[in-house]
Design a protein around this motif. Structure first.
Motif, PDB file in Angstrom:
ATOM      1  N   SER A 182       0.844  -1.180   0.000  1.00 23.02           N
ATOM      2  CA  SER A 182       0.000   0.000   0.000  1.00 23.02           C
ATOM      3  C   SER A 182       0.886   1.238   0.000  1.00 23.02           C
ATOM      4  CB  SER A 182      -0.895  -0.021   1.241  1.00 23.02           C
ATOM      5  OG  SER A 182      -1.702   1.122   1.272  1.00 23.02           O
ATOM      6  N   VAL A 183       0.449   2.276  -0.690  1.00 26.38           N
ATOM      7  CA  VAL A 183       1.198   3.533  -0.744  1.00 26.38           C
ATOM      8  C   VAL A 183       0.529   4.542   0.169  1.00 26.38           C
ATOM      9  CG1 VAL A 183       1.982   5.415  -2.232  1.00 26.38           C
ATOM     10  CG2 VAL A 183       1.932   3.066  -3.108  1.00 26.38           C
ATOM     11  N   GLU A 184       1.287   5.085   1.113  1.00 28.37           N
ATOM     12  CA  GLU A 184       0.872   6.124   2.069  1.00 28.37           C
ATOM     13  C   GLU A 184      -0.398   5.823   2.848  1.00 28.37           C
ATOM     14  OE1 GLU A 184       2.364  10.320   1.554  1.00 28.37           O
ATOM     15  OE2 GLU A 184       1.413   9.879  -0.360  1.00 28.37           O
ATOM     16  N   PRO A 185      -0.487   4.688   3.520  1.00 26.34           N
ATOM     17  CA  PRO A 185      -1.694   4.426   4.304  1.00 26.34           C
ATOM     18  C   PRO A 185      -1.644   4.928   5.734  1.00 26.34           C
ATOM     19  CG  PRO A 185      -0.350   2.498   4.269  1.00 26.34           C
ATOM     20  CD  PRO A 185       0.358   3.525   3.429  1.00 26.34           C
ATOM     21  N   GLY A 186      -0.557   5.520   6.176  1.00 26.89           N
ATOM     22  CA  GLY A 186      -0.441   5.891   7.593  1.00 26.89           C
ATOM     23  C   GLY A 186       0.228   4.774   8.363  1.00 26.89           C
ATOM     24  N   LEU A 187      -0.186   4.504   9.581  1.00 26.75           N
ATOM     25  CA  LEU A 187       0.454   3.472  10.402  1.00 26.75           C
ATOM     26  C   LEU A 187      -0.196   2.110  10.210  1.00 26.75           C
ATOM     27  CD1 LEU A 187       1.198   5.190  13.816  1.00 26.75           C
ATOM     28  CD2 LEU A 187       2.819   4.193  12.234  1.00 26.75           C
ATOM     29  N   GLY A 188      -0.233   1.631   9.011  1.00 28.18           N
ATOM     30  CA  GLY A 188      -0.777   0.310   8.758  1.00 28.18           C
ATOM     31  C   GLY A 188      -2.290   0.269   8.711  1.00 28.18           C
ATOM     32  N   GLU A 189      -2.926   1.411   8.672  1.00 30.67           N
ATOM     33  CA  GLU A 189      -4.387   1.457   8.726  1.00 30.67           C
ATOM     34  C   GLU A 189      -5.035   0.790   7.528  1.00 30.67           C
ATOM     35  OE1 GLU A 189      -4.650   5.602   8.945  1.00 30.67           O
ATOM     36  OE2 GLU A 189      -4.111   5.680  11.048  1.00 30.67           O
ATOM     37  N   LYS A 190      -4.406   0.864   6.376  1.00 28.94           N
ATOM     38  CA  LYS A 190      -5.015   0.299   5.186  1.00 28.94           C
ATOM     39  C   LYS A 190      -4.788  -1.206   5.104  1.00 28.94           C
ATOM     40  CE  LYS A 190      -5.641   1.303   0.334  1.00 28.94           C
ATOM     41  NZ  LYS A 190      -5.240   2.150  -0.779  1.00 28.94           N
TER      42      LYS A 190
ATOM     43  N   PHE B 255      -3.781  -3.314   7.649  1.00 28.25           N
ATOM     44  CA  PHE B 255      -4.305  -3.961   8.848  1.00 28.25           C
ATOM     45  C   PHE B 255      -5.044  -2.914   9.671  1.00 28.25           C
ATOM     46  CE2 PHE B 255      -0.293  -6.197   7.815  1.00 28.25           C
ATOM     47  CZ  PHE B 255      -0.866  -7.367   7.366  1.00 28.25           C
ATOM     48  N   PRO B 256      -6.337  -2.701   9.393  1.00 26.36           N
ATOM     49  CA  PRO B 256      -7.058  -1.587  10.007  1.00 26.36           C
ATOM     50  C   PRO B 256      -7.407  -1.761  11.482  1.00 26.36           C
ATOM     51  CG  PRO B 256      -8.517  -2.869   8.633  1.00 26.36           C
ATOM     52  CD  PRO B 256      -7.143  -3.432   8.447  1.00 26.36           C
ATOM     53  N   ASP B 257      -7.379  -2.965  12.018  1.00 25.81           N
ATOM     54  CA  ASP B 257      -7.829  -3.186  13.388  1.00 25.81           C
ATOM     55  C   ASP B 257      -6.651  -3.562  14.283  1.00 25.81           C
ATOM     56  OD1 ASP B 257      -9.471  -3.545  15.578  1.00 25.81           O
ATOM     57  OD2 ASP B 257      -9.987  -5.601  15.045  1.00 25.81           O
ATOM     58  N   PHE B 258      -6.119  -2.589  15.020  1.00 28.28           N
ATOM     59  CA  PHE B 258      -5.017  -2.888  15.925  1.00 28.28           C
ATOM     60  C   PHE B 258      -5.081  -1.960  17.127  1.00 28.28           C
ATOM     61  CE2 PHE B 258      -3.339   0.133  12.824  1.00 28.28           C
ATOM     62  CZ  PHE B 258      -2.723   1.087  13.621  1.00 28.28           C
ATOM     63  N   ASP B 259      -4.480  -2.410  18.221  1.00 31.02           N
ATOM     64  CA  ASP B 259      -4.439  -1.616  19.442  1.00 31.02           C
ATOM     65  C   ASP B 259      -3.136  -0.838  19.584  1.00 31.02           C
ATOM     66  OD1 ASP B 259      -6.970  -2.484  20.342  1.00 31.02           O
ATOM     67  OD2 ASP B 259      -6.085  -4.332  21.085  1.00 31.02           O
ATOM     68  N   TRP B 260      -2.042  -1.416  19.109  1.00 33.59           N
ATOM     69  CA  TRP B 260      -0.732  -0.792  19.242  1.00 33.59           C
ATOM     70  C   TRP B 260       0.027  -0.911  17.934  1.00 33.59           C
ATOM     71  CZ3 TRP B 260       0.969   1.532  23.728  1.00 33.59           C
ATOM     72  CH2 TRP B 260       0.200   1.308  24.851  1.00 33.59           C
ATOM     73  N   ALA B 261       0.874   0.086  17.662  1.00 33.66           N
ATOM     74  CA  ALA B 261       1.791   0.027  16.526  1.00 33.66           C
ATOM     75  C   ALA B 261       3.180   0.379  17.043  1.00 33.66           C
ATOM     76  CB  ALA B 261       1.373   1.017  15.442  1.00 33.66           C
ATOM     77  N   LEU B 262       4.150  -0.384  16.643  1.00 31.60           N
ATOM     78  CA  LEU B 262       5.538  -0.159  17.026  1.00 31.60           C
ATOM     79  C   LEU B 262       6.347  -0.071  15.748  1.00 31.60           C
ATOM     80  CD1 LEU B 262       7.802  -0.108  19.202  1.00 31.60           C
ATOM     81  CD2 LEU B 262       7.898  -2.591  18.945  1.00 31.60           C
ATOM     82  N   GLU B 263       7.070   1.021  15.574  1.00 32.39           N
ATOM     83  CA  GLU B 263       7.874   1.197  14.378  1.00 32.39           C
ATOM     84  C   GLU B 263       9.343   1.220  14.772  1.00 32.39           C
ATOM     85  OE1 GLU B 263       8.158   4.332  10.674  1.00 32.39           O
ATOM     86  OE2 GLU B 263       6.228   3.931  11.603  1.00 32.39           O
ATOM     87  N   VAL B 264      10.144   0.438  14.086  1.00 30.35           N
ATOM     88  CA  VAL B 264      11.573   0.328  14.364  1.00 30.35           C
ATOM     89  C   VAL B 264      12.324   0.829  13.141  1.00 30.35           C
ATOM     90  CG1 VAL B 264      13.454  -1.257  14.923  1.00 30.35           C
ATOM     91  CG2 VAL B 264      11.158  -1.677  15.834  1.00 30.35           C
ATOM     92  N   GLY B 265      13.316   1.690  13.366  1.00 30.97           N
ATOM     93  CA  GLY B 265      14.092   2.226  12.255  1.00 30.97           C
ATOM     94  C   GLY B 265      15.563   2.308  12.613  1.00 30.97           C
ATOM     95  N   TYR B 266      16.372   2.686  11.652  1.00 28.65           N
ATOM     96  CA  TYR B 266      17.803   2.814  11.857  1.00 28.65           C
ATOM     97  C   TYR B 266      18.146   4.132  12.530  1.00 28.65           C
ATOM     98  CZ  TYR B 266      18.382  -1.110   8.675  1.00 28.65           C
ATOM     99  OH  TYR B 266      18.333  -2.335   8.080  1.00 28.65           O
ATOM    100  N   LEU B 267      19.194   4.114  13.341  1.00 29.85           N
ATOM    101  CA  LEU B 267      19.719   5.332  13.935  1.00 29.85           C
ATOM    102  C   LEU B 267      20.469   6.123  12.862  1.00 29.85           C
ATOM    103  CD1 LEU B 267      21.108   3.880  17.285  1.00 29.85           C
ATOM    104  CD2 LEU B 267      19.107   5.349  17.001  1.00 29.85           C
ATOM    105  N   PRO B 268      20.584   7.445  13.019  1.00 28.34           N
ATOM    106  CA  PRO B 268      21.348   8.234  12.060  1.00 28.34           C
ATOM    107  C   PRO B 268      22.784   7.711  11.960  1.00 28.34           C
ATOM    108  CG  PRO B 268      20.115   9.669  13.516  1.00 28.34           C
ATOM    109  CD  PRO B 268      19.974   8.282  14.058  1.00 28.34           C
TER     110      PRO B 268
END
Length: 127
Positions: A75-83, A85-98
């Protein structure tokens, strides 16, 4: 006047009707180490695409370069997984440090260049 670029967020996840083994591993670890009653989880790979492309090309990248259409959906630009997987209680995003090398992002940029048939300047990246 400087050209403005739109930044696209592309999310790729295992199809909802298939087993998400990474998510199941995370559920086991959360239960074992954090002792939290987690029942289910889903994982997404998120690509921040900062290239001089339009929405149509971003959709092409999502479906043809960043996703295996047999087992995944994108999906392109759905936000935090809303498109995806629309039904969730928590979202955790992990990324690289600078300063940490993002090999997956570098490979995604190379895939975009190959699929779209043009090179992008150094200041345009995929993260």
């Amino acid at each position: 006047m400087a050209e403005t670029r739109e930044i696209f967020r592309i999310e790729v996840g295992v199809r909802a009707d298939l087993r998400d083994s990474r998510a199941q591993g995370a559920v086991r670890e959360i239960k074992e180490f954090l002792h939290l009653p987690v029942e289910n989880a889903r994982t997404l790979d998120v690509f921040t695409v900062d290239l001089s492309i339009g929405e149509e090309e971003a959709g092409l990248l999502a479906k043809e370069a960043f996703c295996d259409p047999v087992i995944q959906t994108a999906s392109v630009e759905p936000g935090l997984g809303e498109k995806l997987f629309p039904d969730f209680d928590w979202a955790l995003e992990v990324g690289y440090l600078p300063g940490v090398t993002d090999n997956q992002g570098r490979t995604a940029k190379e895939a975009a260049e190959m699929l779209l048939g043009r090179a992008f300047p150094h200041d345009e990246q995929v993260y």
